[in-house]
Design an enzyme around this catalytic site. Structure first.
Site, PDB file in Angstrom:
ATOM      1  CE  LYS A  22      -0.741  -1.083   6.310  1.00 43.32           C
ATOM      2  NZ  LYS A  22      -1.004   0.239   5.716  1.00 43.32           N
ATOM      3  CG  ASN A  23      -4.553   0.986   7.463  1.00 43.69           C
ATOM      4  OD1 ASN A  23      -3.343   1.026   7.245  1.00 43.69           O
ATOM      5  ND2 ASN A  23      -5.432   0.554   6.579  1.00 43.69           N
ATOM      6  CB  CYS A 116       0.272  -0.174  -1.780  1.00 43.04           C
ATOM      7  SG  CYS A 116       0.877  -1.436  -0.679  1.00 43.04           S
ATOM      8  NE  ARG A 121      -3.046   4.763  -2.011  1.00 45.87           N
ATOM      9  CZ  ARG A 121      -2.673   4.024  -0.986  1.00 45.87           C
ATOM     10  NH1 ARG A 121      -1.587   3.293  -1.077  1.00 45.87           N
ATOM     11  NH2 ARG A 121      -3.344   4.005   0.129  1.00 45.87           N
ATOM     12  CG  ASP A 307      -6.782  -2.175   2.763  1.00 45.26           C
ATOM     13  OD1 ASP A 307      -6.600  -1.769   1.604  1.00 45.26           O
ATOM     14  OD2 ASP A 307      -6.470  -1.516   3.775  1.00 45.26           O
ATOM     15  NE  ARG A 399       4.288  -0.493   2.272  1.00 44.69           N
ATOM     16  CZ  ARG A 399       4.344   0.503   1.423  1.00 44.69           C
ATOM     17  NH1 ARG A 399       4.711   0.271   0.192  1.00 44.69           N
ATOM     18  NH2 ARG A 399       4.028   1.703   1.802  1.00 44.69           N
TER      19      ARG A 399
END
Ligand code: UD1
Length: 419
Positions: A22-23, A116, A121, A307, A399
């Site tokens: 995903k990243n 998230c 952030r 993560d 997600r």
């Protein structure tokens, strides 16, 4: 509302193939904005976040088709430079589209991003970096409006090796005049993958994976076909699942180097965990009760990944003895522990530290995912808990996991998606 229903207690055996990261996929999709031609991306992963990112590209005017997991992007028709809030709220990657939109259009308007809820952030490093590249920024009413007519290379020293800020600045530098140098850059494998993708399309970037990244501006990018790297966090989640449940599994399509921080911690004082790798396959075997791990601190790559912190805490909650985990990246990334406590885990949170006293058994309960990786931690706890666990709010998990239940079921877990 969909839920995951798990009956704990099964060992895991078998093989699972790991899909695209995903990243890696998200910044590459943002990087696609810089290309004015056609792009083919292989192994498209159907995570909610990657699907949402394709909606953002469509909003900007891209033509997108998916055929047998191959994503075809026609970027010639791009005609908008604004990401409205209803789309930006869907994924945090909207913010690192800013650099690419600026490179393409010389201007950009992007609403504050979602993502998230694991801490404040901030995006100050992104904006400070872009300002150094000559971008004028107005930050008002929830929108960041940028004038990038004077976009030019410069030296940027990041206060912290932020992944998103590194990627954003890297993309802004690709079509800028002159040379951009990012010092104290993030070294994550996904940053290297973004470099490789952009270079394959004609960019001139070197140094990703080290502390200094240099981007020499080019006139334009050309058509490209690319295969993004696979997901080290999903792979790590299944490594930890095997340690929790016991069993023996093989993970195909992984780069074991990307998981060294995890595997070295797991095998440090637990000789019953055996991890080997050959080519791009990892073999994990675990049996019997495991011992607590003295101290784990989350760090930027190549340190222990934040993560994987919740999945690791799920494992530590049933290890013999007391473990300490320190979360250095995201200050509210322990919200899932109140749900783990409902399952019998004994965890004390003090500021950024979690003190985890291993219990003999967890028990099934009705719990809710509060974020993506916290949700994955609850799934792992459910796999070992006595009785039934039901996990709600699983849209968070979706997600970043295409179908966690399909993978774990294939390995022998008793897990179902229910309505
Ligand atoms: C990325 C990953 C995310 C991972 C995180 C850390 C993607 C899509 N997401 O998120 O899964 O958990 O890296 O490995 O790749 N910070 C600031 N100011 C900024 C930017 C960041 O203070 O402008 C701080 C953050 O609050 C945090 C730290 O830097 O404490 C790391 O954040 P960052 O590396 O930017 O994470 P993301 O890119 O958001």
């Amino acid at each position: 509302m969909e839920k995951l229903h798990i009956k704990g207690g099964n060992n895991l055996y078998g093989t699972v193939e790991i899909g695209s990261a995903k990243n890696a996929y998200l910044p590459i999709l943002a990087g696609a904005i810089l290309c004015s031609g056609k792009i083919e991306l292989n192994n498209f992963p159907f995570y909610r976040d990657t699907i949402n990112m394709t909606s953002i590209l469509k909003e900007l005017g891209a033509k997108i088709e998916i055929d047998d997991k191959k994503l075809f992007l026609d970027m010639q028709s791009l005609n908008k430079f604004e990401i409205p809030s209803q789309l930006a709220m869907l994924t945090r990657s909207s913010i690192f589209s800013l650099g690419a939109i600026l490179g393409r259009f010389g201007k950009a308007r992007v609403a504050y991003p979602g993502g998230c809820d694991i801490g404040s952030r901030p995006i100050d490093l992104h904006l400070k970096g872009l300002e150094k590249l000559g971008v004028k920024i107005i930050d008002k009413h929830g929108y960041i409006t940028c004038d990038g007519r004077n976009l030019h290379g410069n030296l940027i020293h990041l206060d912290f090796p932020s992944v998103g800020a590194t990627e954003n600045i890297m993309m802004a530098g690709v079509l800028a005049k002159g040379t951009t140098k990012i010092v104290n850059a993030a070294k994550e494998p996904e940053v290297v993958d973004l470099q490789n993708f952009l270079n394959k399309a004609g960019a001139k970037i070197r140094g990703a994976g080290t502390e200094v990244i240099t981007i020499k501006g080019v006139e334009k990018l050309h058509d490209v076909s690319y295969t993004p790297i696979t997901d080290r966090i999903i792979a790590g989640t299944y490594v930890l699942a095997t340690c929790i449940c016991g069993g023996e599994i093989c993970l195909e399509n992984v780069n074991p180097t990307h998981l060294q921080a995890l595997t070295s911690k797991l095998t440090e004082n637990n000789p019953s965990i055996k991890i080997n790798s050959k080519n791009n396959c990892m073999f994990i075997k675990s049996c019997g009760k495991l011992k607590a791990i003295n101290k784990i601190e989350t760090m930027p790559y190549p340190g222990f990944p934040t993560d994987l912190q919740p999945q690791m805490v799920a494992l530590l909650s049933i290890c013999e003895g007391t473990s300490v985990v320190v979360e250095n990246l995201f200050e509210t990334r322990y919200r899932y522990t109140t749900e783990l406590a409902k399952m019998g885990a004994d965890i004390i949170i003090k500021d950024r530290s979690a003190i985890i006293k291993g219990v003999k058994n967890l028990y099934g309960a009705q719990v809710f995912a509060s974020d993506l990786r916290g949700g994955a931690g609850l799934v792992l706890a459910g796999l070992i808990a006595d009785g039934y666990t039901t996990i709600g709010n699983i849209e968070h998990i979706q997600r970043g996991y295409e179908s966690i239940q399909t993978d774990l079921k294939k390995l022998g877990a008793d897990i179902e998606l229910v309505n």
